[in-house]
Design a protein around this motif. Structure first.
Motif, mmCIF file in Angstrom:
data_model
loop_
_atom_site.group_PDB
_atom_site.id
_atom_site.type_symbol
_atom_site.label_atom_id
_atom_site.label_comp_id
_atom_site.label_asym_id
_atom_site.label_seq_id
_atom_site.Cartn_x
_atom_site.Cartn_y
_atom_site.Cartn_z
ATOM 1 N N SER A 137 6.272 -47.704 11.077
ATOM 2 C CA SER A 137 7.288 -47.840 10.036
ATOM 3 C C SER A 137 8.555 -47.091 10.402
ATOM 4 O O SER A 137 8.590 -46.326 11.364
ATOM 5 C CB SER A 137 6.745 -47.304 8.710
ATOM 6 N N TRP A 138 9.597 -47.313 9.613
ATOM 7 C CA TRP A 138 10.860 -46.633 9.856
ATOM 8 C C TRP A 138 10.703 -45.134 9.686
ATOM 9 O O TRP A 138 11.470 -44.356 10.251
ATOM 10 C CB TRP A 138 11.954 -47.154 8.927
ATOM 11 N N SER A 139 9.702 -44.687 8.955
ATOM 12 C CA SER A 139 9.532 -43.252 8.731
ATOM 13 C C SER A 139 9.418 -42.491 10.058
ATOM 14 O O SER A 139 9.829 -41.327 10.138
ATOM 15 C CB SER A 139 8.321 -42.982 7.845
ATOM 16 N N ILE A 140 8.910 -43.116 11.108
ATOM 17 C CA ILE A 140 8.839 -42.478 12.428
ATOM 18 C C ILE A 140 10.254 -42.201 12.935
ATOM 19 O O ILE A 140 10.558 -41.100 13.404
ATOM 20 C CB ILE A 140 8.073 -43.356 13.437
ATOM 21 N N GLY A 141 11.126 -43.185 12.831
ATOM 22 C CA GLY A 141 12.512 -43.009 13.251
ATOM 23 C C GLY A 141 13.247 -41.990 12.396
ATOM 24 O O GLY A 141 14.002 -41.162 12.905
ATOM 25 N N GLU A 142 13.005 -42.046 11.092
ATOM 26 C CA GLU A 142 13.662 -41.104 10.190
ATOM 27 C C GLU A 142 13.249 -39.666 10.506
ATOM 28 O O GLU A 142 14.089 -38.761 10.573
ATOM 29 C CB GLU A 142 13.324 -41.429 8.737
ATOM 30 N N ALA A 143 11.960 -39.437 10.715
ATOM 31 C CA ALA A 143 11.480 -38.096 11.054
ATOM 32 C C ALA A 143 12.073 -37.634 12.382
ATOM 33 O O ALA A 143 12.468 -36.466 12.527
ATOM 34 C CB ALA A 143 9.955 -38.080 11.110
ATOM 35 N N THR A 144 12.167 -38.538 13.356
ATOM 36 C CA THR A 144 12.738 -38.199 14.659
ATOM 37 C C THR A 144 14.196 -37.791 14.529
ATOM 38 O O THR A 144 14.628 -36.783 15.092
ATOM 39 C CB THR A 144 12.601 -39.388 15.636
ATOM 40 N N VAL A 145 14.972 -38.561 13.776
ATOM 41 C CA VAL A 145 16.394 -38.250 13.581
ATOM 42 C C VAL A 145 16.546 -36.899 12.883
ATOM 43 O O VAL A 145 17.369 -36.065 13.281
ATOM 44 C CB VAL A 145 17.100 -39.372 12.792
ATOM 45 N N ARG A 146 15.735 -36.645 11.865
ATOM 46 C CA ARG A 146 15.813 -35.359 11.158
ATOM 47 C C ARG A 146 15.472 -34.196 12.082
ATOM 48 O O ARG A 146 16.119 -33.152 12.044
ATOM 49 C CB ARG A 146 14.888 -35.349 9.948
ATOM 50 N N LEU A 147 14.444 -34.369 12.901
ATOM 51 C CA LEU A 147 14.070 -33.310 13.840
ATOM 52 C C LEU A 147 15.162 -33.076 14.886
ATOM 53 O O LEU A 147 15.432 -31.936 15.273
ATOM 54 C CB LEU A 147 12.738 -33.641 14.509
ATOM 55 N N MET A 148 15.792 -34.156 15.344
ATOM 56 C CA MET A 148 16.885 -34.013 16.316
ATOM 57 C C MET A 148 18.050 -33.243 15.696
ATOM 58 O O MET A 148 18.629 -32.350 16.332
ATOM 59 C CB MET A 148 17.359 -35.374 16.807
#
Length: 103
Positions: free
Chosen positions: A12-23
């Motif tokens: 899901s997009w939640s993987i991308g969202e978590a990655t962006v937040r961590l970056m």
């Protein structure tokens, strides 16, 4: 550092969202000059110190991107895959309906 602001669902997009937040979190630290984004299948097999030395003077950016609206997969716009096939942020796969829907 561990944060849990996003409930991450496979595919899901939640993987991308978590990655962006961590970056963003990582880049807010002035001591951090680069990031390595890896998944579980890309587990590091090299000594961390050796890995650090390899990238110490490497300025190449290895990550690329394409607009989802311009990419096709199996002849379909890839955005459809996210919208209809991998919408795990909206439909819980672990419920009876979710299992039925995603099959």
């Amino acid at each position: 550092q561990y944060i849990s602001e996003v409930a991450v669902n496979w595919g899901s997009w939640s993987i991308g969202e978590a990655t962006v937040r961590l970056m963003k979190l990582a880049l807010s630290d002035p001591d951090i000059s680069y990031l390595h984004v890896i998944s579980g299948q890309d587990w590091i097999t090299q000594n961390v110190d050796d890995l650090y030395q390899r990238f110490e003077n490497d300025t190449k950016i290895y990550m690329t991107y394409e607009k989802a609206s311009e990419v096709k997969k199996s002849g379909e716009p890839i955005i459809w895959w996210q919208k209809y096939y991998f919408n795990y942020d909206q439909i819980n796969r672990r419920t009876f309906f979710g299992k039925f829907y995603h099959r």
